[in-house]
Write a protein that holds these residues in place. Sequence first.
Motif, PDB file in Angstrom:
ATOM      1  N   LEU A  57       0.655  -1.187  -0.079  1.00  0.00           N
ATOM      2  CA  LEU A  57       0.160   0.104  -0.025  1.00  0.00           C
ATOM      3  C   LEU A  57       0.767   1.219   0.063  1.00  0.00           C
ATOM      4  CD1 LEU A  57      -2.907   1.642   0.093  1.00  0.00           C
ATOM      5  CD2 LEU A  57      -2.682   1.285   2.660  1.00  0.00           C
ATOM      6  N   HIS A  58       2.113   1.229   0.776  1.00  0.00           N
ATOM      7  CA  HIS A  58       2.848   2.461   0.882  1.00  0.00           C
ATOM      8  C   HIS A  58       3.426   2.680  -0.618  1.00  0.00           C
ATOM      9  CE1 HIS A  58       5.725   4.891   3.386  1.00  0.00           C
ATOM     10  NE2 HIS A  58       6.434   4.805   2.321  1.00  0.00           N
ATOM     11  N   GLU A  59       3.806   1.700  -1.144  1.00  0.00           N
ATOM     12  CA  GLU A  59       4.538   1.785  -2.443  1.00  0.00           C
ATOM     13  C   GLU A  59       3.599   2.241  -3.486  1.00  0.00           C
ATOM     14  OE1 GLU A  59       7.298   2.103  -3.502  1.00  0.00           O
ATOM     15  OE2 GLU A  59       6.973   2.038  -5.804  1.00  0.00           O
ATOM     16  N   THR A  60       2.520   1.468  -3.524  1.00  0.00           N
ATOM     17  CA  THR A  60       1.287   1.880  -4.730  1.00  0.00           C
ATOM     18  C   THR A  60       0.768   3.318  -4.362  1.00  0.00           C
ATOM     19  OG1 THR A  60      -0.198   0.729  -3.567  1.00  0.00           O
ATOM     20  CG2 THR A  60       0.913  -0.508  -5.235  1.00  0.00           C
ATOM     21  N   THR A  61       0.876   3.857  -3.376  1.00  0.00           N
ATOM     22  CA  THR A  61       0.313   5.161  -3.040  1.00  0.00           C
ATOM     23  C   THR A  61       1.199   6.166  -3.605  1.00  0.00           C
ATOM     24  OG1 THR A  61      -0.751   4.502  -1.058  1.00  0.00           O
ATOM     25  CG2 THR A  61      -0.438   6.865  -1.313  1.00  0.00           C
ATOM     26  N   LEU A  62       2.572   6.031  -3.400  1.00  0.00           N
ATOM     27  CA  LEU A  62       3.764   6.835  -3.894  1.00  0.00           C
ATOM     28  C   LEU A  62       3.509   6.865  -5.418  1.00  0.00           C
ATOM     29  CD1 LEU A  62       6.254   6.410  -1.280  1.00  0.00           C
ATOM     30  CD2 LEU A  62       4.755   8.483  -1.621  1.00  0.00           C
ATOM     31  N   GLU A  63       3.455   5.496  -5.812  1.00  0.00           N
ATOM     32  CA  GLU A  63       3.560   5.096  -7.558  1.00  0.00           C
ATOM     33  C   GLU A  63       2.212   5.915  -8.136  1.00  0.00           C
ATOM     34  OE1 GLU A  63       4.047   0.875  -8.985  1.00  0.00           O
ATOM     35  OE2 GLU A  63       1.959   1.533  -9.668  1.00  0.00           O
ATOM     36  N   LEU A  64       1.152   5.393  -7.596  1.00  0.00           N
ATOM     37  CA  LEU A  64      -0.037   6.279  -8.252  1.00  0.00           C
ATOM     38  C   LEU A  64       0.079   7.765  -8.201  1.00  0.00           C
ATOM     39  CD1 LEU A  64      -2.734   6.132  -9.459  1.00  0.00           C
ATOM     40  CD2 LEU A  64      -3.641   6.040  -7.017  1.00  0.00           C
ATOM     41  N   ALA A  65       0.512   8.348  -7.047  1.00  0.00           N
ATOM     42  CA  ALA A  65       0.539  10.054  -7.041  1.00  0.00           C
ATOM     43  C   ALA A  65       1.568  10.578  -8.510  1.00  0.00           C
ATOM     44  CB  ALA A  65       1.070  10.500  -5.813  1.00  0.00           C
ATOM     45  N   ALA A  66       2.722   9.643  -8.524  1.00  0.00           N
ATOM     46  CA  ALA A  66       3.654  10.107  -9.502  1.00  0.00           C
ATOM     47  C   ALA A  66       2.998   9.854 -10.856  1.00  0.00           C
ATOM     48  CB  ALA A  66       5.007   9.350  -9.297  1.00  0.00           C
ATOM     49  N   LEU A  67       2.258   8.632 -10.907  1.00  0.00           N
ATOM     50  CA  LEU A  67       1.761   8.396 -12.333  1.00  0.00           C
ATOM     51  C   LEU A  67       0.698   9.321 -12.865  1.00  0.00           C
ATOM     52  CD1 LEU A  67       0.885   4.288 -12.659  1.00  0.00           C
ATOM     53  CD2 LEU A  67       2.092   6.102 -14.305  1.00  0.00           C
ATOM     54  N   LEU A  68      -0.146   9.679 -11.635  1.00  0.00           N
ATOM     55  CA  LEU A  68      -1.297  10.633 -11.965  1.00  0.00           C
ATOM     56  C   LEU A  68      -0.691  11.956 -12.632  1.00  0.00           C
ATOM     57  CD1 LEU A  68      -3.693  10.235  -9.120  1.00  0.00           C
ATOM     58  CD2 LEU A  68      -4.055   9.546 -11.611  1.00  0.00           C
ATOM     59  N   ILE A  69       0.336  12.360 -11.960  1.00  0.00           N
ATOM     60  CA  ILE A  69       0.877  13.793 -12.365  1.00  0.00           C
ATOM     61  C   ILE A  69       1.704  13.482 -13.663  1.00  0.00           C
ATOM     62  CG2 ILE A  69       2.944  15.333 -11.787  1.00  0.00           C
ATOM     63  CD1 ILE A  69       2.494  14.810  -8.682  1.00  0.00           C
ATOM     64  N   ALA A  70       2.289  12.269 -13.962  1.00  0.00           N
ATOM     65  CA  ALA A  70       3.006  11.713 -15.047  1.00  0.00           C
ATOM     66  C   ALA A  70       2.157  11.975 -16.243  1.00  0.00           C
ATOM     67  CB  ALA A  70       3.803  10.593 -15.164  1.00  0.00           C
ATOM     68  N   CYS A  71       0.827  11.395 -16.091  1.00  0.00           N
ATOM     69  CA  CYS A  71      -0.570  11.357 -16.911  1.00  0.00           C
ATOM     70  C   CYS A  71      -0.829  12.912 -17.208  1.00  0.00           C
ATOM     71  CB  CYS A  71      -1.495  10.621 -16.516  1.00  0.00           C
ATOM     72  SG  CYS A  71      -1.200   8.690 -16.569  1.00  0.00           S
ATOM     73  N   GLY A  72      -0.536  13.754 -16.574  1.00  0.00           N
ATOM     74  CA  GLY A  72      -1.143  14.961 -16.664  1.00  0.00           C
ATOM     75  C   GLY A  72      -2.016  15.726 -15.854  1.00  0.00           C
ATOM     76  N   ILE A  73      -2.146  15.029 -14.545  1.00  0.00           N
ATOM     77  CA  ILE A  73      -2.795  15.579 -13.484  1.00  0.00           C
ATOM     78  C   ILE A  73      -1.974  16.822 -12.915  1.00  0.00           C
ATOM     79  CG2 ILE A  73      -4.020  15.522 -11.231  1.00  0.00           C
ATOM     80  CD1 ILE A  73      -5.734  14.182 -13.178  1.00  0.00           C
ATOM     81  N   ASP A  74      -2.434  17.924 -12.978  1.00  0.00           N
ATOM     82  CA  ASP A  74      -1.368  19.330 -12.645  1.00  0.00           C
ATOM     83  C   ASP A  74      -1.571  19.858 -11.396  1.00  0.00           C
ATOM     84  OD1 ASP A  74       0.110  21.467 -12.628  1.00  0.00           O
ATOM     85  OD2 ASP A  74      -0.816  22.317 -14.465  1.00  0.00           O
ATOM     86  N   PRO A  75      -0.832  19.395 -10.323  1.00  0.00           N
ATOM     87  CA  PRO A  75      -1.019  19.874  -9.061  1.00  0.00           C
ATOM     88  C   PRO A  75      -1.262  21.568  -8.868  1.00  0.00           C
ATOM     89  CG  PRO A  75       0.781  18.539  -9.148  1.00  0.00           C
ATOM     90  CD  PRO A  75       0.528  18.841 -10.283  1.00  0.00           C
ATOM     91  N   GLU A  76      -0.685  22.451 -10.058  1.00  0.00           N
ATOM     92  CA  GLU A  76      -0.778  23.801  -9.978  1.00  0.00           C
ATOM     93  C   GLU A  76      -2.172  24.245 -10.218  1.00  0.00           C
ATOM     94  OE1 GLU A  76       1.449  25.729  -9.148  1.00  0.00           O
ATOM     95  OE2 GLU A  76       2.865  24.194  -8.901  1.00  0.00           O
ATOM     96  N   ARG A  77      -3.011  23.146 -11.064  1.00  0.00           N
ATOM     97  CA  ARG A  77      -4.191  23.519 -11.738  1.00  0.00           C
ATOM     98  C   ARG A  77      -5.281  22.944 -10.825  1.00  0.00           C
ATOM     99  NH1 ARG A  77      -5.118  22.845 -17.386  1.00  0.00           N
ATOM    100  NH2 ARG A  77      -3.592  21.150 -17.249  1.00  0.00           N
ATOM    101  N   CYS A  78      -4.904  21.838 -10.131  1.00  0.00           N
ATOM    102  CA  CYS A  78      -6.148  21.109  -9.256  1.00  0.00           C
ATOM    103  C   CYS A  78      -5.730  20.812  -7.915  1.00  0.00           C
ATOM    104  CB  CYS A  78      -6.367  19.790 -10.128  1.00  0.00           C
ATOM    105  SG  CYS A  78      -5.253  18.700  -9.990  1.00  0.00           S
ATOM    106  N   VAL A  79      -6.578  20.261  -6.823  1.00  0.00           N
ATOM    107  CA  VAL A  79      -5.897  19.868  -5.680  1.00  0.00           C
ATOM    108  C   VAL A  79      -5.819  18.229  -5.785  1.00  0.00           C
ATOM    109  CG1 VAL A  79      -6.484  19.562  -3.481  1.00  0.00           C
ATOM    110  CG2 VAL A  79      -7.316  21.704  -4.740  1.00  0.00           C
ATOM    111  N   LEU A  80      -4.687  17.905  -5.646  1.00  0.00           N
ATOM    112  CA  LEU A  80      -4.389  16.487  -5.591  1.00  0.00           C
ATOM    113  C   LEU A  80      -3.822  16.036  -3.990  1.00  0.00           C
ATOM    114  CD1 LEU A  80      -3.789  13.630  -6.985  1.00  0.00           C
ATOM    115  CD2 LEU A  80      -1.518  14.579  -7.535  1.00  0.00           C
ATOM    116  N   PHE A  81      -4.526  15.030  -3.553  1.00  0.00           N
ATOM    117  CA  PHE A  81      -4.030  14.787  -2.141  1.00  0.00           C
ATOM    118  C   PHE A  81      -4.254  13.307  -1.804  1.00  0.00           C
ATOM    119  CE2 PHE A  81      -8.057  14.739   0.327  1.00  0.00           C
ATOM    120  CZ  PHE A  81      -9.187  15.203  -0.547  1.00  0.00           C
TER     121      PHE A  81
END
Length: 339
Positions: A57-81
């Motif tokens: 769970l620890h690893e997949t949480t960090l992996e998912l955060a990085a993947l979402l950003i890599a896919c174009g989720i932009d923390p400057e334009r949305c709230v990602l938490f």
Amino acid sequence: MSERKIVFSGIQPSGNLHIGNYLGAIKRWVEMQDQYDCIYCIVDMHAITVPHDPKVLHETTLELAALLIACGIDPERCVLFVQSHVSAHAEMTWIFNCITPLGWLERMTQYKEKAARQESVSTGLLDYPVLQASDILLYQTDLVPVGEDQRQHIELTRDIAGRFNHLFGETFKLPEALISEVGARVMGLDDPTKKMSKSITSRYHAIRLLDDPDTIRTAIRRAVTDSGREIIFSDAPEKAGVNNLLTIYQAFTGKSREEIEAHFAGKGYGDLKREVAEVVIEALRPIQERYRAIRAERGYIDEILRRGAEEARRRSEPTLTQAKHRVGFVLPEELQHHV
Ligand code: AMP
Ligand code: TRP
């Protein structure tokens, strides 16, 4: 900024994110950032409602955060938490628990399906939809982009909001589900009658976002097709495999069905598979490159998630405080300005 509609969605940090998740959910989240005030949550508290491995769970949480950003989720334009960073979600859930009839939860089809697969069922699994309602209602959400399977949970969310408002006064906005249209449904390569799924781990079932080119080529080469030779979009059961490959091709290239059918006219399934594989590989390449860069930069994800959680706390605090006030809790002095 504040006139834009509020969008909230959540995704579980299970690993094995595949092109179905990307085309059916994440790509849409990325597009919505332009138009809406978007809040996206990695729902780790939902992930522990079934037995799990803490290290994974620890690893997949960090992996998912990085993947979402890599896919174009932009923390400057949305709230990602991350859900567990914002204690308002747990607090809100407790209050909703106390007004949600048990029968509402026992009726949920996803609960019944998951419960049937396990020997013992946790209270958390039954309570899963109440936590989901808290996620959504804390932010006065207008729209919730989800897959068809989540429709019932959004209905329940509206019921819980309605019941609270009725019992204690108008507090929560009733959200609408935004169900993605068909076409974005990607089927399993090894069995095109089943939706591509994270939980099916057979080797040539899915294409994961982090798969290397050779793995992708092999999986697509082995994809189930039919004994015919026509490369056309079709609902016929025997064409499900070819249809799925064409759907994937269409989703990644953005070309029209006519254009695609004309392109493949007279070609064989071998050509189709080779071309689909190359299109997928090229589409995933930049995502994988960004992913590796993000993971390599120490502290980057921590900092993004810290800022996201801070913003989510700031935005959920007035609603949680209002709800506490409405049920009769005495507010600590520093929160009294919210009511
Ligand atoms: P899940 O993998 O069930 O946790 O789903 C995460 C998100 O991806 C949800 O919004 C689903 O609707 C979407 N999704 C999952 N599998 C597929 C698929 N095979 N095709 C399209 N969308 C999918
Ligand atoms: N239950 C959702 C799913 O499995 C994930 C989720 C949790 C969610 N909280 C949410 C989705 C809030 C939308 C809004 O896909």
